[in-house]
Design an enzyme around this catalytic site. Sequence first.
Site, short mmCIF file in Angstrom:
data_model
loop_
_atom_site.label_atom_id
_atom_site.label_comp_id
_atom_site.label_asym_id
_atom_site.label_seq_id
_atom_site.Cartn_x
_atom_site.Cartn_y
_atom_site.Cartn_z
N ASN A 8 0.98 -1.35 0.05
CA ASN A 8 0.10 -0.15 -0.02
C ASN A 8 0.80 1.04 -0.18
OD1 ASN A 8 -1.90 1.95 0.48
ND2 ASN A 8 -2.32 1.53 2.57
N LYS A 10 0.06 4.43 -0.52
CA LYS A 10 -0.70 5.73 0.12
C LYS A 10 -0.12 6.65 -0.95
CE LYS A 10 -0.16 3.42 4.67
NZ LYS A 10 -0.35 3.68 6.13
N HIS A 94 -9.70 0.87 4.23
CA HIS A 94 -8.45 1.14 4.87
C HIS A 94 -8.92 2.08 6.09
CE1 HIS A 94 -4.58 2.51 5.95
NE2 HIS A 94 -3.88 1.39 5.42
N GLU A 96 -7.43 4.60 7.06
CA GLU A 96 -7.24 6.10 6.86
C GLU A 96 -8.44 6.70 6.03
OE1 GLU A 96 -3.44 5.55 5.00
OE2 GLU A 96 -2.72 5.22 7.10
N GLU A 164 -5.87 -4.94 10.04
CA GLU A 164 -4.85 -4.01 10.43
C GLU A 164 -5.09 -3.27 11.47
OE1 GLU A 164 -2.48 -2.66 6.60
OE2 GLU A 164 -4.33 -1.63 6.68
N GLY A 170 1.88 2.62 10.58
CA GLY A 170 2.68 3.58 10.73
C GLY A 170 3.38 4.07 11.85
N SER A 206 2.92 -1.89 10.56
CA SER A 206 4.22 -1.87 10.79
C SER A 206 5.09 -3.39 10.39
CB SER A 206 4.52 -1.60 12.12
OG SER A 206 4.07 -0.38 12.36
P1 PGA Z 1 2.34 0.33 7.71
O1 PGA Z 1 0.95 0.58 7.13
O2 PGA Z 1 2.87 -0.93 7.27
O3 PGA Z 1 3.20 1.64 7.35
O4 PGA Z 1 2.06 0.38 9.22
C1 PGA Z 1 0.30 -0.42 6.65
C2 PGA Z 1 -1.20 0.13 6.09
O5 PGA Z 1 -1.60 1.15 6.35
O6 PGA Z 1 -1.61 -0.56 5.13
#
Ligand code: PGA
Length: 242
Positions: A8, A10, A94, A96, A164, A170, A206
Site C-alpha cells: 500500500n 498511500k 482502509h 485512513e 490492520e 505507521g 508495521s
Molecule cells: P504500515 O501501513 O505498514 O506503514 O504500518 C500498513 C497499512 O496502512 O496498510
Amino acid sequence: MSKIFAANWKLFKTPDETRTYLSKFITNSNLFIKNEIVFFPTAICIEAVSNCLKASAIKWGAQNSCAKNEGAFTGENSAATVKSLGGSYILIGHSERRAIFNESDELLAQKVEAVQALGLTPMFCIGETLQEREAGSTESILKKQLEMGLSKVDKLKPLVVAYEPVWAIGTGKVATAAQVAETHTWVRELLNKMDLKTTPILYGGSVKPENAAELLAQANVSGFLVGGASLDVESFLKICTH
Ligand code: PGA
C-alpha cells in the site's frame, strides 16, 4: 502454501519513481514466484504500474474507488477504469479512509458489491483503535466492521480480508505474534460462520523484513498488507521472498 503480499503505497511515489522501483522489482521476481504480489499505487500512478506490470504475473489495484462506475462524482476514481487498465484488486475500508474521509460501513458495503460485480477482488480492511483494544472491544468492533461492510458480499466471488490494528499502522508498534494469532483465529472463525471459509486474512501494521517471518508463522495469517516498508524496493523484496 502460496501467500499474498500487498504493497500500500498511500500518497507516495511519482510515475518516474514508480517505473524505477518496478523495473528493479520485476528483475528479482524469480525469487517469489510462488506468492501473489499486489501493488496499490496512487490513482495517478496506475497507468505507469499497468504498463510496467503488463507482461508479468504481478498484480495491482487501486487504494480506493467510487461505489459508482461513472457519473457526476468530481475527484473520484472508478473500479471500472481500474479493470480497463488490467487491475485486479481494490483496497476497501482502509482505516485512513474510514477515519480521515469518514467512509461508513454502509458505503463500504456498496463498494464491495460494486467491485465484485465488475469481477475485481476487494481487499477489505478492518481494525480496532488503541482505545477500542484497551476497552476490550476489539472483537465487537471487528464483528461490526465485517458484518456491515460485507453485508452485500457475493460469497462465491473472490475476497481478501486485511486485519490492520489502527494502533500498529505507521507507528512502528507492531502487534505481538500472540495478538496476531489470537485475532486472526477469531476473525477466521467469524468468517467461517459467515460462509467465507476460503477468504484469506492478511495482517497489516508495521510489517518489516525483520518481523515478517514470525508474523507469517502465526495461525491463519495468509500474507501481509505493507505500507511504509513497501516503499523501499529492497525491503519489500525481502518480505515477498518468505
Ligand atoms: P504500515 O501501513 O505498514 O506503514 O504500518 C500498513 C497499512 O496502512 O496498510
